[in-house]
Scaffold this motif. Structure first.
Motif, PDB file in Angstrom:
ATOM      1  N   LEU A 270       0.826  -1.199   0.000  1.00 38.17           N
ATOM      2  CA  LEU A 270       0.000   0.000   0.000  1.00 38.17           C
ATOM      3  C   LEU A 270       0.866   1.257   0.000  1.00 38.17           C
ATOM      4  N   THR A 271       0.348   2.306  -0.592  1.00 44.15           N
ATOM      5  CA  THR A 271       1.037   3.597  -0.590  1.00 44.15           C
ATOM      6  C   THR A 271       0.191   4.615   0.158  1.00 44.15           C
ATOM      7  N   GLY A 272       0.843   5.675   0.626  1.00 46.98           N
ATOM      8  CA  GLY A 272       0.130   6.732   1.327  1.00 46.98           C
ATOM      9  C   GLY A 272      -0.031   6.425   2.811  1.00 46.98           C
ATOM     10  N   GLU A 273      -0.726   7.313   3.505  1.00 49.22           N
ATOM     11  CA  GLU A 273      -0.912   7.194   4.944  1.00 49.22           C
ATOM     12  C   GLU A 273      -1.875   6.049   5.261  1.00 49.22           C
ATOM     13  N   VAL A 274      -1.581   5.338   6.338  1.00 48.38           N
ATOM     14  CA  VAL A 274      -2.461   4.260   6.782  1.00 48.38           C
ATOM     15  C   VAL A 274      -2.789   4.458   8.258  1.00 48.38           C
ATOM     16  N   ASP A 275      -3.896   3.860   8.687  1.00 48.18           N
ATOM     17  CA  ASP A 275      -4.345   3.904  10.079  1.00 48.18           C
ATOM     18  C   ASP A 275      -4.716   2.477  10.459  1.00 48.18           C
ATOM     19  N   THR A 276      -3.896   1.863  11.300  1.00 48.19           N
ATOM     20  CA  THR A 276      -4.062   0.438  11.597  1.00 48.19           C
ATOM     21  C   THR A 276      -5.051   0.166  12.725  1.00 48.19           C
ATOM     22  N   VAL A 277      -5.671   1.213  13.285  1.00 51.64           N
ATOM     23  CA  VAL A 277      -6.618   0.996  14.379  1.00 51.64           C
ATOM     24  C   VAL A 277      -7.768   0.094  13.903  1.00 51.64           C
ATOM     25  N   GLY A 278      -7.989  -1.003  14.614  1.00 50.13           N
ATOM     26  CA  GLY A 278      -9.081  -1.905  14.285  1.00 50.13           C
ATOM     27  C   GLY A 278      -8.788  -2.910  13.191  1.00 50.13           C
ATOM     28  N   ALA A 279      -7.564  -2.871  12.617  1.00 47.07           N
ATOM     29  CA  ALA A 279      -7.266  -3.799  11.524  1.00 47.07           C
ATOM     30  C   ALA A 279      -7.289  -5.252  11.999  1.00 47.07           C
ATOM     31  N   GLY A 280      -6.861  -5.489  13.239  1.00 44.23           N
ATOM     32  CA  GLY A 280      -6.906  -6.844  13.770  1.00 44.23           C
ATOM     33  C   GLY A 280      -8.323  -7.371  13.867  1.00 44.23           C
ATOM     34  N   ASP A 281      -9.274  -6.499  14.231  1.00 40.03           N
ATOM     35  CA  ASP A 281     -10.675  -6.901  14.280  1.00 40.03           C
ATOM     36  C   ASP A 281     -11.175  -7.280  12.892  1.00 40.03           C
ATOM     37  N   THR A 282     -10.733  -6.542  11.882  1.00 38.66           N
ATOM     38  CA  THR A 282     -11.118  -6.857  10.503  1.00 38.66           C
ATOM     39  C   THR A 282     -10.614  -8.227  10.106  1.00 38.66           C
ATOM     40  N   VAL A 283      -9.362  -8.530  10.448  1.00 39.21           N
ATOM     41  CA  VAL A 283      -8.793  -9.838  10.125  1.00 39.21           C
ATOM     42  C   VAL A 283      -9.589 -10.947  10.812  1.00 39.21           C
ATOM     43  N   VAL A 284      -9.897 -10.768  12.088  1.00 42.82           N
ATOM     44  CA  VAL A 284     -10.648 -11.779  12.830  1.00 42.82           C
ATOM     45  C   VAL A 284     -12.010 -12.017  12.181  1.00 42.82           C
ATOM     46  N   ALA A 285     -12.734 -10.929  11.891  1.00 39.60           N
ATOM     47  CA  ALA A 285     -14.075 -11.066  11.312  1.00 39.60           C
ATOM     48  C   ALA A 285     -14.024 -11.739   9.949  1.00 39.60           C
ATOM     49  N   ALA A 286     -13.118 -11.287   9.084  1.00 40.44           N
ATOM     50  CA  ALA A 286     -13.067 -11.820   7.721  1.00 40.44           C
ATOM     51  C   ALA A 286     -12.583 -13.266   7.702  1.00 40.44           C
ATOM     52  N   PHE A 287     -11.574 -13.585   8.497  1.00 35.15           N
ATOM     53  CA  PHE A 287     -11.068 -14.962   8.521  1.00 35.15           C
ATOM     54  C   PHE A 287     -12.116 -15.904   9.101  1.00 35.15           C
ATOM     55  N   ALA A 288     -12.750 -15.495  10.208  1.00 37.42           N
ATOM     56  CA  ALA A 288     -13.772 -16.343  10.823  1.00 37.42           C
ATOM     57  C   ALA A 288     -14.934 -16.574   9.871  1.00 37.42           C
ATOM     58  N   ALA A 289     -15.374 -15.520   9.186  1.00 39.51           N
ATOM     59  CA  ALA A 289     -16.464 -15.671   8.226  1.00 39.51           C
ATOM     60  C   ALA A 289     -16.045 -16.576   7.071  1.00 39.51           C
ATOM     61  N   GLY A 290     -14.797 -16.447   6.638  1.00 43.15           N
ATOM     62  CA  GLY A 290     -14.320 -17.273   5.540  1.00 43.15           C
ATOM     63  C   GLY A 290     -14.331 -18.751   5.874  1.00 43.15           C
ATOM     64  N   ILE A 291     -13.750 -19.112   7.030  1.00 36.64           N
ATOM     65  CA  ILE A 291     -13.715 -20.540   7.359  1.00 36.64           C
ATOM     66  C   ILE A 291     -15.116 -21.042   7.705  1.00 36.64           C
ATOM     67  N   GLY A 292     -15.938 -20.169   8.282  1.00 35.94           N
ATOM     68  CA  GLY A 292     -17.312 -20.574   8.568  1.00 35.94           C
ATOM     69  C   GLY A 292     -18.093 -20.871   7.304  1.00 35.94           C
ATOM     70  N   ALA A 293     -17.734 -20.189   6.216  1.00 37.77           N
ATOM     71  CA  ALA A 293     -18.414 -20.388   4.935  1.00 37.77           C
ATOM     72  C   ALA A 293     -17.769 -21.485   4.098  1.00 37.77           C
ATOM     73  N   GLY A 294     -16.818 -22.213   4.677  1.00 37.07           N
ATOM     74  CA  GLY A 294     -16.235 -23.348   3.981  1.00 37.07           C
ATOM     75  C   GLY A 294     -14.985 -23.057   3.182  1.00 37.07           C
ATOM     76  N   ALA A 295     -14.409 -21.857   3.344  1.00 39.66           N
ATOM     77  CA  ALA A 295     -13.184 -21.541   2.616  1.00 39.66           C
ATOM     78  C   ALA A 295     -12.015 -22.331   3.184  1.00 39.66           C
ATOM     79  N   ALA A 296     -11.075 -22.690   2.317  1.00 37.38           N
ATOM     80  CA  ALA A 296      -9.819 -23.279   2.765  1.00 37.38           C
ATOM     81  C   ALA A 296      -9.004 -22.207   3.488  1.00 37.38           C
ATOM     82  N   PRO A 297      -8.055 -22.599   4.358  1.00 33.96           N
ATOM     83  CA  PRO A 297      -7.275 -21.591   5.089  1.00 33.96           C
ATOM     84  C   PRO A 297      -6.620 -20.551   4.179  1.00 33.96           C
ATOM     85  N   ALA A 298      -6.061 -20.985   3.047  1.00 33.50           N
ATOM     86  CA  ALA A 298      -5.409 -20.026   2.151  1.00 33.50           C
ATOM     87  C   ALA A 298      -6.410 -19.021   1.596  1.00 33.50           C
ATOM     88  N   GLN A 299      -7.635 -19.464   1.317  1.00 30.27           N
ATOM     89  CA  GLN A 299      -8.666 -18.562   0.810  1.00 30.27           C
ATOM     90  C   GLN A 299      -9.130 -17.589   1.900  1.00 30.27           C
TER      91      GLN A 299
END
Length: 335
Positions: A270-299
């Motif tokens: 990524l380029t430009g300014e970033v704000d990492t506040v809450g990014a860990g929550d995003t990872v948790v939500a997206a990964f949990a939803a992915g595996i819950g929906a049957g995605a493989a770990p890599a997906q």
């Protein structure tokens, strides 16, 4: 994954029923002017001016709003709020997003709703004023929450556990009781993000960042933990927990260890300014939803990585990522 693969995964995510238990908080932002030239007639002190107050869900609540941004509409929350104006605002925000709040308990005595009050001076966040981060929940009320969670569990596809604060909800002993409960539901996918008591969780995928990984193991944190360090120490903690580990590495990406294989994905350039506040929550939500929906770990890693890249580019807010934003970013980096 191709764009059609990702679209199909989002369609499956939308059908999930996800539960979230943990430390729910409110993020309260407002602009603060300390150079007003006005003094209080009563006290003689300088009067500050606030403007543009805005609230959003924080801590475990930010996990919830990330889930809703992904298109998941069947979400149940289990936790506590205070019987106060901030608690009423939090419940209103949940209900506006269609979240089920029947297991969100308003504690009438000795409990302040957890709030991060964030005054902004120009583009800079000033000293926070926090409420409720050192609440003490009586065992009787925690037992009631466990009963409520037990009522919800048979209908859940995924459970996310969040421990943000040192005291309010989950202690080491209480995590052991939670382990006993979730251990009865072998088909339930569980993802936990726990700052202090992660070493006690069992039957879940534990998400850690590199600092938490070092702290849980009692080892020094290198200035720049490389992939080999993360895999070596991640496997050690995974063996101790007898469960998988999800390691966020900031701009360097994410690693998932399941005791057999190592899955990794590099952070996007990524380029430009970033704000990492809450990014860990995003990872948790997206990964949990992915595996819950049957995605493989890599997906699931790919979706989580894209979602986090969307949110860190949203400045001065606890951002979320929608399917449309994720798809747009995926197209940009797949060219």
């Amino acid at each position: 994954m191709t764009s059609s693969d990702i679209t199909a995964l989002f369609d499956r995510m939308a059908t999930l029923h996800v539960g979230v238990i943990g430390d729910f908080a409110l993020d309260l932002y407002y602009s603060l002017n300390t150079e007003t030239g006005e003094r209080s007639i009563e006290t003689g002190q300088v009067v500050f001016w606030g403007s543009r107050p805005r609230s959003s869900l924080g801590a475990a609540g930010n996990v919830v709003q990330n889930l809703t941004a992904l298109g998941i509409r069947n979400i149940s929350v289990v936790g506590c709020i205070g019987d106060d104006l901030y608690g009423r605002e939090m419940r209103s925000l949940f209900e506006h997003q269609g979240v089920r709040t029947q297991h969100l308990v308003a504690v009438t005595d000795g409990w302040d709703t957890c709030v991060y009050t964030k005054p902004m001076g120009g583009n800079r966040e000033l000293n926070r004023v926090d409420f409720g981060t050192h609440n003490q929940l009586p065992d009787t009320l925690f037992a009631d929450l466990l009963r409520r969670l037990e009522q919800a569990l048979p209908g859940l596809d995924v459970l996310i556990i969040n421990q943000q604060f040192p005291n309010p909800l989950l202690t080491e002993d209480r995590v052991l009781r939670l382990n006993d409960l979730i251990g009865r539901y072998a088909q339930l996918r569980v993802v936990a993000d726990m700052r202090q008591v992660g070493r006690q969780i069992r039957g879940a995928i534990l998400k850690v960042n590199t600092a938490e990984l070092a702290r849980f193991l009692g080892v020094p944190l290198p200035g720049l933990p490389d992939l080999d360090w993360c895999v070596q120490h991640g496997n050690l903690l995974s063996r101790q927990l007898q469960g998988p580990l999800l390691i966020t590495r900031g701009e360097h990406g994410i690693v998932f260890l399941d005791g057999r294989d190592v899955y990794r994905i590099d952070g996007l350039p990524l380029t430009g300014e970033v704000d990492t506040v809450g990014a860990g929550d995003t990872v948790v939500a997206a990964f949990a939803a992915g595996i819950g929906a049957g995605a493989a770990p890599a997906q699931a890693l790919e979706i989580a990585n894209l979602a986090a890249a969307v949110t860190v580019r949203k400045l001065h807010q606890t951002g979320t990522a929608t399917p449309a934003e994720i798809m747009a970013l995926q197209r940009t980096y797949s060219v």
